[in-house]
Design a protein around this motif. Structure first.
Motif, PDB file in Angstrom:
ATOM      1  N   ARG A 246       0.816  -1.219   0.000  1.00  0.00           N
ATOM      2  CA  ARG A 246       0.000   0.000   0.000  1.00  0.00           C
ATOM      3  C   ARG A 246       0.850   1.270   0.000  1.00  0.00           C
ATOM      4  NH1 ARG A 246      -0.541  -2.630   4.679  1.00  0.00           N
ATOM      5  NH2 ARG A 246       0.372  -1.713   6.575  1.00  0.00           N
TER       6      ARG A 246
ATOM      7  N   ALA B 138      -8.031   5.350   1.236  1.00  0.00           N
ATOM      8  CA  ALA B 138      -6.751   5.455   1.928  1.00  0.00           C
ATOM      9  C   ALA B 138      -6.950   5.325   3.424  1.00  0.00           C
ATOM     10  CB  ALA B 138      -6.095   6.795   1.602  1.00  0.00           C
ATOM     11  N   PRO B 139      -6.078   4.649   4.113  1.00  0.00           N
ATOM     12  CA  PRO B 139      -6.249   4.494   5.547  1.00  0.00           C
ATOM     13  C   PRO B 139      -6.075   5.820   6.277  1.00  0.00           C
ATOM     14  CG  PRO B 139      -4.201   3.484   4.816  1.00  0.00           C
ATOM     15  CD  PRO B 139      -4.923   3.915   3.602  1.00  0.00           C
TER      16      PRO B 139
ATOM     17  N   PRO C 287      -8.487   1.931   8.419  1.00  0.00           N
ATOM     18  CA  PRO C 287      -9.116   2.711   7.373  1.00  0.00           C
ATOM     19  C   PRO C 287     -10.490   3.202   7.834  1.00  0.00           C
ATOM     20  CG  PRO C 287      -8.372   0.593   6.557  1.00  0.00           C
ATOM     21  CD  PRO C 287      -8.308   0.548   8.040  1.00  0.00           C
TER      22      PRO C 287
ATOM     23  N   GLN D 115      -5.812  -1.671  -0.939  1.00  0.00           N
ATOM     24  CA  GLN D 115      -4.773  -1.532   0.085  1.00  0.00           C
ATOM     25  C   GLN D 115      -3.919  -2.790   0.266  1.00  0.00           C
ATOM     26  OE1 GLN D 115      -4.079   1.414   1.670  1.00  0.00           O
ATOM     27  NE2 GLN D 115      -5.539   2.124   0.135  1.00  0.00           N
TER      28      GLN D 115
ATOM     29  N   TRP E 207      -9.124  -5.727   7.455  1.00  0.00           N
ATOM     30  CA  TRP E 207      -8.952  -4.365   7.968  1.00  0.00           C
ATOM     31  C   TRP E 207      -9.902  -4.093   9.129  1.00  0.00           C
ATOM     32  CZ3 TRP E 207      -4.881  -1.655   7.564  1.00  0.00           C
ATOM     33  CH2 TRP E 207      -4.112  -1.667   6.413  1.00  0.00           C
TER      34      TRP E 207
END
Length: 570
Positions: free
Chosen positions: A385, A510-511, A486, A424, A466
């Motif tokens: 990522r 995007a985290p 995220p 990601q 995630w």
């Protein structure tokens, strides 16, 4: 009235203190107080030879390392021990016993702040090793003779000599570790300085690409530059990164770019073996050393002699084996399991982990001296990522490999490549390779469109990974636990089903930092079931089960005992 003394109790207590201390010098104030309480030896002190290499000074310069008041580095002139007498013991290596300090030594031989002059003084040498003429320390103490006690001085001398013998090996090991650490730190500084030096002179030819390493992003270029600089040296390298970032690939690159490239490259996954089996695997064993040892077997260290040994998942080894591994890394010698002959090897060590070793050292799960041994030049491999610009070329490479293996000619559309660059990939390069193989196997046409990707069909497990990521438990593994979660789109279905990538989702956005979602309370009776399930999936290998549950192998061992689960052996 005859003063009391307890020599056996004194030696026993002193041995307990010194053998249980990581730093014997720091534990000496307690030993000196034991001498005072049990033997009547007052204001004792420990002097160590000052071998720091300073400017020229007196012969046998020494420092006061410990007194009854605590451990500290004090100058010899503080009065903790008589200076000239202490230097004499350093020079001759002979124990000194003065039954009348004033007559034998003079006023300078009395303890600091003495109220009278009726004292005896004992000083015994601490040698570098048994029977060695080289003295590295002196243990000294006074005895007040106002109440008598001359007849106890010989007993006191013997007790102090025994304590000095216990100290000999401990202080020697402490000094060796300190020197070794300084040498390793200096090697690391030189290696890093060399890595950061700019090339001068004629423009060199462009370096040949490293086999298997794909990508042109700044992050991967920085790693390759470090590999090229460090590989020609013999400095130990620690590869750090999440699972799936290609640690074994870069370990092979270190070997291939070194002077050992024509020698063996041997790899061992430390997490895949139990501690007892790992010892036999690394060191080898002699015939008959244990049940099933029907013949002699060479260990991986011996097989990698003159070459490179790659220890993957080094953070999974237990404390007991860490001590055994430290010896071969320090001395370059070991014995096979069940053997008595000492073997020497010349091995370039490359290790890898996805664990936070600094936190493990702080918890006491990983030895600090072993950490400094392997972490001379740490190289952090970036997760996918952080190098998303490499995703298209990686995806095309994996698809080309799939076509060659299966006799197909499939292509990724620009829309599909664009969608892949927005993911990601918590499983990193390994996950991308699996993603490409899966969609290529299931697609019906020659072109693979964005809608055929697993994330567009709600079949991608990355979103679940995630969501389960927290600061304490990480299904992604190790260093990824430091990553922020995220953002989860609250307008979508809150169930753990992954959302398609064309819209904001846990995987394709995007985290950004956010608080971990509250986890539902798990009934205590489910802990045993979860533990059994993890052990079954891990093939009853505790290290693997620990990774599945986000725990350490030690915590798994405690949990098995707590729930009364008997470990199955195959």
């Amino acid at each position: 009235m005859r003063p009391e003394c307890f020599p056996l109790d004194t030696v026993c207590e002193a041995a307990k203190i010194l053998t249980g201390a990581s730093d014997p010098v720091a534990a000496m104030p307690s030993v000196l107080n034991v001498l005072s309480s049990f033997m009547g030896l007052e204001t004792g002190a420990l002097a160590l030879l000052d071998d720091s290499g300073g400017k020229a000074g007196p012969i046998n310069p020494f420092l006061i390392a410990a007194t009854t008041k605590g451990s500290a580095t004090l100058p010899a002139t503080t009065g903790a021990l008589p200076v000239e007498v202490t230097r004499t013991v350093f020079r001759t290596g002979v124990t000194l016993v003065s039954r009348d300090v004033t007559a034998d030594i003079g006023p300078a031989g009395l303890p600091k702040g003495a109220s009278h002059d009726r004292y005896a003084f004992i000083a015994v040498p601490i040698r570098e090793q048994v029977h060695s003429p080289y003295v590295i320390g002196v243990l000294g103490a006074w005895r007040d003779l106002t109440d008598g006690g001359w007849e106890l001085l010989d007993e006191a001398q013997r007790v102090m000599t025994m304590i000095a013998s216990i100290l000999e090996q401990s202080i020697k090991f402490r000094r060796l570790v300190a020197r070794d650490r300084e040498r390793l730190m200096e090697e690391a500084r030189l290696a890093l300085r060399k890595a950061n030096e700019k090339d001068v002179g004629p423009v060199p030819a462009p370096p040949q690409p490293i086999e298997g390493v794909i990508g042109d992003s700044p992050a991967i270029k920085a790693v390759i530059a470090q590999i090229r600089k460090v590989a020609p040296t013999n400095t130990p390298v620690l590869l750090r990164g999440e699972s799936g970032t290609g640690k074994e690939l870069f370990a092979r690159a270190v070997h291939a770019l070194s002077d050992r490239k024509d020698k063996p490259f041997v790899k061992v996954n430390c997490a895949a073996l139990s501690q007892s089996l790992l010892e036999s695997e690394l060191f080898g064993h002699e015939k008959g050393s244990f049940t099933g040892a029907v013949s002699q077997k060479k260990g991986r260290f011996e097989l990698a002699d003159k070459g490179t040994l790659f220890l993957d998942e080094i953070g999974e080894i237990g404390p007991e084996f860490q001590a055994k591994l430290l010896r071969i890394l320090q001395e370059g010698e070991y014995e096979r399991v069940g053997g008595t002959r000492t073997l020497k090897v010349d091995v370039r060590l490359v290790t890898a982990t996805n664990r936070d070793l600094e936190a493990a050292v702080a918890r006491g799960d990983f030895r600090a001296d072993l950490y400094f041994r392997i972490c001379v030049v740490p190289i952090v491999l970036p997760p996918l990522r952080e190098r998303l610009e490499d995703v298209p070329v990686l995806a095309q490479t994996f698809l080309t490999r799939f076509n060659a293996e299966n006799g197909m000619d499939k292509r990724l559309t620009p829309e599909a490549l664009n969608l892949l660059t927005r993911c990601q990939f918590p499983g990193n390069v390994r996950e991308l390779e699996n993603c490409i193989s899966r969609v290529a196997a299931l697609s019906s046409g020659a072109e693979i469109d964005a809608q055929e990707l697993a994330c567009s069909q709600g079949n991608c497990l990355s979103a679940d990974l995630w969501r389960m990521q927290t600061g304490e438990h990480s299904p992604i593994g190790g260093l990824a636990a430091r990553m922020p979660l995220p953002v989860i789109d609250s307008s979508r279905d809150p169930r753990p089903a992954p959302s398609p990538c064309p819209h904001p989702s846990p995987v394709c956005s995007a985290p950004a930092p956010s608080a971990p979602p509250a986890e539902p309370a798990v009934p205590p009776q489910d802990d045993r079931a979860r533990l059994l399930d993890a052990m079954e999936r891990a093939g009853w290998v505790q290290a693997k089960a620990a990774r599945l549950l986000g725990l350490t192998p030690r915590q798994i061992g405690y949990a098995l005992k707590k729930h009364g689960i008997e470990v199955r052996k195959f």
